[in-house]
Design a protein around this motif. Structure first.
Motif, mmCIF file in Angstrom:
data_model
loop_
_atom_site.group_PDB
_atom_site.id
_atom_site.type_symbol
_atom_site.label_atom_id
_atom_site.label_comp_id
_atom_site.label_asym_id
_atom_site.label_seq_id
_atom_site.Cartn_x
_atom_site.Cartn_y
_atom_site.Cartn_z
ATOM 1 N N GLU A 102 6.232 10.574 -1.594
ATOM 2 C CA GLU A 102 6.126 12.160 -1.345
ATOM 3 C C GLU A 102 7.674 12.750 -1.756
ATOM 4 O OE1 GLU A 102 4.339 13.934 0.018
ATOM 5 O OE2 GLU A 102 3.517 13.503 1.878
ATOM 6 N N THR A 103 7.038 13.248 -2.699
ATOM 7 C CA THR A 103 8.574 14.076 -3.731
ATOM 8 C C THR A 103 9.673 15.125 -2.482
ATOM 9 O OG1 THR A 103 7.182 14.255 -5.161
ATOM 10 C CG2 THR A 103 9.986 15.377 -5.266
ATOM 11 N N PHE A 104 9.077 16.078 -1.868
ATOM 12 C CA PHE A 104 9.363 16.874 -1.206
ATOM 13 C C PHE A 104 9.101 16.459 1.144
ATOM 14 C CE2 PHE A 104 9.055 18.476 -5.016
ATOM 15 C CZ PHE A 104 10.004 18.662 -5.443
ATOM 16 N N ASP A 108 13.129 5.817 6.434
ATOM 17 C CA ASP A 108 12.448 4.282 5.715
ATOM 18 C C ASP A 108 11.606 3.462 4.907
ATOM 19 O OD1 ASP A 108 15.241 2.574 6.893
ATOM 20 O OD2 ASP A 108 14.747 2.730 8.452
ATOM 21 N N MET A 109 10.429 4.730 5.144
ATOM 22 C CA MET A 109 8.858 4.537 4.868
ATOM 23 C C MET A 109 9.053 5.255 3.581
ATOM 24 S SD MET A 109 6.546 4.644 8.308
ATOM 25 C CE MET A 109 6.186 6.887 8.398
ATOM 26 N N GLY A 110 10.037 6.312 3.381
ATOM 27 C CA GLY A 110 10.098 7.162 1.759
ATOM 28 C C GLY A 110 10.507 5.329 0.563
ATOM 29 N N VAL A 111 9.982 6.232 -0.645
ATOM 30 C CA VAL A 111 10.321 5.607 -1.683
ATOM 31 C C VAL A 111 11.104 6.475 -3.095
ATOM 32 C CG1 VAL A 111 8.933 3.341 -1.161
ATOM 33 C CG2 VAL A 111 8.021 5.343 -2.766
ATOM 34 N N THR A 128 22.679 11.076 8.241
ATOM 35 C CA THR A 128 21.945 12.506 8.293
ATOM 36 C C THR A 128 21.184 12.524 6.470
ATOM 37 O OG1 THR A 128 23.948 13.549 9.485
ATOM 38 C CG2 THR A 128 21.754 15.267 8.373
ATOM 39 N N THR A 129 19.647 12.471 6.958
ATOM 40 C CA THR A 129 18.536 12.775 6.000
ATOM 41 C C THR A 129 17.496 12.985 6.528
ATOM 42 O OG1 THR A 129 17.527 10.846 7.407
ATOM 43 C CG2 THR A 129 18.900 10.544 5.602
ATOM 44 N N VAL A 130 16.859 13.782 5.999
ATOM 45 C CA VAL A 130 15.721 15.724 5.957
ATOM 46 C C VAL A 130 14.141 14.908 5.653
ATOM 47 C CG1 VAL A 130 15.015 17.596 5.025
ATOM 48 C CG2 VAL A 130 17.846 16.557 5.295
ATOM 49 N N ASN A 131 13.729 14.669 6.575
ATOM 50 C CA ASN A 131 12.205 14.896 6.770
ATOM 51 C C ASN A 131 11.882 15.734 6.972
ATOM 52 O OD1 ASN A 131 9.614 12.858 6.464
ATOM 53 N ND2 ASN A 131 11.136 11.263 6.482
ATOM 54 N N TYR A 132 9.827 15.607 7.543
ATOM 55 C CA TYR A 132 9.217 16.488 7.771
ATOM 56 C C TYR A 132 8.502 16.478 8.908
ATOM 57 C CZ TYR A 132 4.925 15.820 5.863
ATOM 58 O OH TYR A 132 3.809 14.397 5.091
ATOM 59 N N TYR A 179 1.374 -1.588 0.081
ATOM 60 C CA TYR A 179 -0.084 0.103 -0.055
ATOM 61 C C TYR A 179 1.144 1.071 -0.046
ATOM 62 C CZ TYR A 179 -3.944 -2.677 0.884
ATOM 63 O OH TYR A 179 -5.213 -3.506 0.298
ATOM 64 N N LEU A 180 0.599 1.837 -1.187
ATOM 65 C CA LEU A 180 1.612 3.275 -0.871
ATOM 66 C C LEU A 180 1.172 4.437 -1.145
ATOM 67 C CD1 LEU A 180 4.450 3.984 -1.406
ATOM 68 C CD2 LEU A 180 3.560 4.139 -4.340
ATOM 69 N N GLU A 181 0.917 4.913 -0.191
ATOM 70 C CA GLU A 181 0.558 6.177 0.395
ATOM 71 C C GLU A 181 1.293 7.520 -0.798
ATOM 72 O OE1 GLU A 181 -0.013 9.894 3.588
ATOM 73 O OE2 GLU A 181 0.934 7.910 4.093
ATOM 74 N N PHE A 182 0.402 8.367 -1.684
ATOM 75 C CA PHE A 182 0.728 9.512 -2.527
ATOM 76 C C PHE A 182 1.051 10.431 -2.715
ATOM 77 C CE2 PHE A 182 2.308 7.156 -6.762
ATOM 78 C CZ PHE A 182 3.097 8.262 -7.194
ATOM 79 N N GLY A 183 1.499 11.069 -1.253
ATOM 80 C CA GLY A 183 1.364 12.605 -1.404
ATOM 81 C C GLY A 183 1.508 13.527 -2.207
ATOM 82 N N GLY A 184 1.330 14.672 -2.226
ATOM 83 C CA GLY A 184 1.532 15.948 -3.269
ATOM 84 C C GLY A 184 0.514 15.096 -4.744
#
Length: 495
Positions: A206-208, A279-282, A247-251, A30-35
């Motif tokens: 999420e792209t950003f 980790d959850m992002g693709v 170090t990674t960036v999230n919101y 199940y891929l949640e698609f933001g934006g």
């Protein structure tokens, strides 16, 4: 225009990465698609070379594996919530999205109505979906969501939701806008799949912000500028740093909710597949940047444009000072000012020179073209004509539309249509130019230059009418305006 991102590489790399994530689970993701799936113009502005429909094209590469579930909140249906960019209600946008997906060959499996509590409007919408042959399911509000994990992950929580029947390995969960309940829908499905003995997975697209760019990289700052009204803040992902030393960036919202999500994963399947929100992002966009300097330049321009938009919103009685303060802070972090936007100086200098409102357009090769206010044309219409002349190598002194042809249009506006402004707007001069093209080869040549205006920058020394703004938008010209009216006593625009 220079290219900052390799779009072909992005499509290939992104689709391959999603296939790998599907295989990691029981061939069910199940891929949640933001934006935005369609017309992601923010991404194309800050990542030059990234096509507005890139995410959609990527999905088409996975078309045989994917189906789409569109999520909408019953509360949004009941309140007739409007998509600001399209001016249509969320329920109408669901139907628009379904049509658009099916038109290009993507399979839409169903619609999920979240936060359902028997709302009349939601019932009517569900009936309409049924009449159109579209399956729909209801998910309910859960007391204590999202904090009371033990209640949420139980028969009294997710267990009460209707199980959405899906057919394909990849289930894209999308929605008309934020707050629709995409994540809750995904997690509810994981609960039901687990009860059926299926080890389904969840991921977020999420792209950003771009997780593998620095926290204060202009691309990530531009994302904060775009979401200034939502109070989104980019942060270092502390869970990822703790788990991997990287170090990674999230919101902030994903970081804040991660402990709850992690607990839900553990209750649903015994263990959590992820150690951090990252980790959850693709998202693979950061790996496809081929010219970082160009992406930085484009992102800085986007921040300045957002700043000017906020100033104009405030002048018109919308927006808020808090958003403006945040944008000013982001400009300081990006080390930019309005002086870094060339069209601003060009428009203001021309206004000072003529004593009347002026406009400027920056062409693809960096040439700055200006237009002044005259008896016949508004400044933005004049700048548009001048730009087309330069692009078509047409003599500046040549009249593409004769004054004799403009005067009857002015008379129609003032004598019969009640306009207080006789000067032609951008839409009117383009129509007049089109009419002239039938008998004037130079006018036809100018008209043929219109596609070259795509992605050009423009600035007006005064606020433009909504009609002029829309024409610039349709032409793909990135417009900013000074937050002032043409006449000091004007409180609103008239055509």
């Amino acid at each position: 225009m220079k290219t900052g991102v390799d779009n072909a590489k992005y499509l290939k790399m992104q689709s391959e990465h999603i296939r790998e994530r599907i295989a990691h689970f029981d061939n069910k993701l199940y891929l949640e698609f933001g934006g935005k799936l369609f017309d992601d113009y923010h991404a194309s502005r800050v990542l030059p070379g990234f096509m507005p429909d890139s995410k959609l094209q990527m999905l088409l590469q996975l078309g045989d594996q994917a189906e789409i579930v569109v999520v909408i909140s019953a509360e949004d249906i009941e309140s007739n919530k409007i998509r600001g960019d399209l001016g249509i209600t969320y329920d109408m946008d669901v139907l628009r999205l379904i049509d658009a997906f099916q038109e290009i060959g993507l399979y839409v499996g169903s619609v999920c109505i979240t936060k359902y509590a028997g709302q009349t409007a939601a019932e009517q919408f569900r009936t309409r979906l049924g009449n159109l042959g579209i399956r729909s399911y209801c998910h309910y509000k859960i007391q204590g969501y999202p904090s009371d994990v033990s209640r949420i992950v139980s028969d009294d929580g997710y267990g009460k939701n209707e199980y959405i029947e899906t057919e394909r390995p990849l289930v894209i969960v999308t929605a008309p806008g934020p707050g629709s309940g995409k994540m809750a829908t995904c997690l509810s499905q994981l609960y039901h799949e687990h009860k059926r003995g299926i080890k389904a997975g969840y991921a977020k697209f999420e792209t950003f912000p771009i997780w593998n760019l620095p926290l204060k990289h202009p691309v990530n700052l531009a994302y904060e500028a775009a979401t200034a009204d939502l109070n989104d803040v980019n942060m270092i992902d502390p869970f990822h740093l703790d788990a991997y030393g990287k170090t990674t960036v999230n919101y902030n919202r994903d970081i804040e909710v991660f402990p709850v999500l992690n607990a839900m994963f553990e209750m649903i399947s015994g263990t959590s597949p992820y150690k951090s929100p990252t980790d959850m992002g693709v998202n693979m966009a950061g790996f496809c940047i081929v010219d970082d300097e160009e992406c930085q330049r484009a992102s800085k321009q986007e921040i300045i444009r957002r700043y000017y938009q906020c100033l104009c919103d405030l002048k018109r009685g919308a927006g808020s000072r808090e958003i403006l303060y945040k944008l000013e802070l982001l400009m300081k972090q990006a080390q930019i000012t309005s002086d870094d936007r060339a069209v601003v100086h060009a428009a203001l200098d021309r206004e000072q020179e003529t004593g009347h409102p002026a406009a400027a357009i920056e062409l693809p090769d960096g040439t700055l073209v200006t237009g002044k206010t005259s008896d016949l044309l508004g400044a933005s219409a004049a700048a548009l004509l001048n730009a087309l002349k330069i692009l078509g190598h047409i003599d500046h002194e040549l009249h593409l539309v004769s004054p004799e042809a403009i005067q009857p249009i002015q008379r129609l506006k003032t004598d019969y249509l009640g306009s207080h402004n006789p000067r032609l707007h951008t839409d009117e001069i383009l129509i007049a130019l089109s009419a002239s093209a039938a008998a004037n080869r130079q006018a036809e040549l100018a008209l043929n230059q219109i596609p070259q205006l795509q992605n050009c920058e423009a600035h007006s020394s005064v606020l433009l009418s909504s009609v002029d703004e829309q024409i610039f938008k349709r032409l793909g010209i990135r417009l900013t305006c000074e937050p002032k009216y043409e006449t000091s006593e004007r409180k609103y625009h008239k055509r």
